[in-house]
Each structure stands twice: as C-alpha cells, then as structure tokens.
Design a protein around this motif. Structure first.
Motif, PDB file in Angstrom:
ATOM      1  N   ALA A   1     -14.377  34.018  14.315  1.00 20.12           N
ATOM      2  CA  ALA A   1     -15.696  34.337  14.852  1.00 20.12           C
ATOM      3  C   ALA A   1     -16.588  34.885  13.748  1.00 20.12           C
ATOM      4  O   ALA A   1     -16.133  35.651  12.890  1.00 20.12           O
ATOM      5  CB  ALA A   1     -15.579  35.354  15.986  1.00 20.12           C
TER       6      ALA A   1
ATOM      7  N   LEU B   1     -13.826  38.115  12.833  1.00 21.46           N
ATOM      8  CA  LEU B   1     -12.522  38.046  13.489  1.00 21.46           C
ATOM      9  C   LEU B   1     -11.840  36.736  13.135  1.00 21.46           C
ATOM     10  O   LEU B   1     -12.484  35.690  13.083  1.00 21.46           O
ATOM     11  CB  LEU B   1     -12.724  38.133  15.011  1.00 21.46           C
ATOM     12  CG  LEU B   1     -11.496  38.113  15.913  1.00 21.46           C
ATOM     13  CD1 LEU B   1     -11.755  38.981  17.125  1.00 21.46           C
ATOM     14  CD2 LEU B   1     -11.141  36.695  16.347  1.00 21.46           C
TER      15      LEU B   1
ATOM     16  N   TYR C   1     -16.689  37.530  22.829  1.00 23.37           N
ATOM     17  CA  TYR C   1     -16.937  38.287  21.598  1.00 23.37           C
ATOM     18  C   TYR C   1     -18.384  38.776  21.547  1.00 23.37           C
ATOM     19  O   TYR C   1     -18.652  39.865  21.036  1.00 23.37           O
ATOM     20  CB  TYR C   1     -16.632  37.433  20.367  1.00 23.37           C
ATOM     21  CG  TYR C   1     -15.172  37.044  20.225  1.00 23.37           C
ATOM     22  CD1 TYR C   1     -14.148  37.923  20.567  1.00 23.37           C
ATOM     23  CD2 TYR C   1     -14.813  35.795  19.736  1.00 23.37           C
ATOM     24  CE1 TYR C   1     -12.822  37.568  20.425  1.00 23.37           C
ATOM     25  CE2 TYR C   1     -13.481  35.432  19.584  1.00 23.37           C
ATOM     26  CZ  TYR C   1     -12.486  36.323  19.946  1.00 23.37           C
ATOM     27  OH  TYR C   1     -11.172  35.963  19.797  1.00 23.37           O
TER      28      TYR C   1
END
Ligand SMILES: [Fe+2]
Length: 160
Positions: free
Chosen positions: A49, A42, A21
C-alpha cells in the motif's frame, strides 16, 4: 511465501484493502511542491500500500504498473479531496475515459491497464493505493493521434 507463489489479488479484494487502509491511516500524508508525495506504508502478503498527497495540478503521466517485468493490478481509494482518473481504452482507435473520484471513491485497474491520475481540483487530495503483487516500477506512455507508445521506465526509490 515467495512472490512466485502469490497470484495477483482480485479487483474486489484490492478495492476492499484500499478502502480498509484508507480508513485506518497510520501515517499523516504530506504535500510537496513540484511533484506528488508518495510513500510506501505497508507490505502485506501479495500486495503493498502507498499513501499519496496531491496538490492542485499535480498528477502522473499515463502509466502502467510494472511494465512487462512485474505487472501489478491496483486499487485507488480517495481519502480526501477529488482526483480525476484518465484510463486508456485499448482498441483500433484507443481513447481516454475520464472518471471523477471524490472522497470515499474506490476504483481498481487490472495489471494491463494504462491510466493517469491527476488532481484537477483547486484543493489538496489524498489517496491510498494498493498494488498486487507490488509496485517496483511504472512504464510511462505517450498518447497522441498515432496511438499509445511506451516511453520510460520509472522505478520506486529512484524516480518517485
Ligand atoms: Fe497507477
């Protein structure tokens, strides 16, 4: 699949996700005076995240990830700048371990770890954090000569 059926992801898996990420950011980080900037970017299966922006001098208190309600394991990937992580080493005489995290560094903590992250450098820093199963709350701690003691519960959406 509900959260009940999802176990906490392994440290290696969390580190891999955080690194991935961090390399594929879809949101430009921001920096805010007063406190670090944080945004959930996310939610995936069994994890979420967060992107954080840290100005020099900004940092967290010592904390865990969820207290007893919903403890989360975590991984931190440094996107840019430098961060310092202070981790409590439990035991009869708890101590703080210090680790310098430069660009590209990735580190994981389990769901019982108490740590703090700070930007002790003179330049802004950006980091990508992955939590499993997710980060709803953080319990903060005081650490002094008497040891480690729980302080406050801080909740996502209210306290950061
Ligand atoms: Fe943390």
């Amino acid at each position: 699949m509900s959260d009940q059926t999802l176990s906490v992801l392994t440290a290696g898996r969390l580190e891999s996700l955080a690194a991935f990420y961090a390399e594929h950011l879809v949101l430009r980080p921001r920096f805010t005076k007063g406190s670090r900037w944080a945004r959930r970017v996310l939610s995936g299966p069994g994890h979420e995240a967060w992107l954080l922006g840290w100005l020099p001098g900004q940092g967290t208190e010592l904390h865990d990830h969820g207290g007893l309600e919903r403890p989360a394991a975590a991984a931190v990937a440094v996107v840019s700048g430098r961060l310092t992580e202070y981790t409590v080493r439990p035991g009869a005489f708890p101590a703080l371990a210090r680790a310098e995290l430069g660009p590209g560094a990735v580190t994981a903590v389990d769901d019982r770890t108490v740590h703090a992250v700070r930007n002790d450098s003179r330049a802004p820093a950006v980091s990508l954090h992955v939590y499993s199963p997710g980060l709803d709350a953080m319990r903060t701690y005081l650490f002094d000569e008497t040891g480690l003691s729980p302080s406050k519960i801080k909740r996502a959406g209210e306290d950061w």
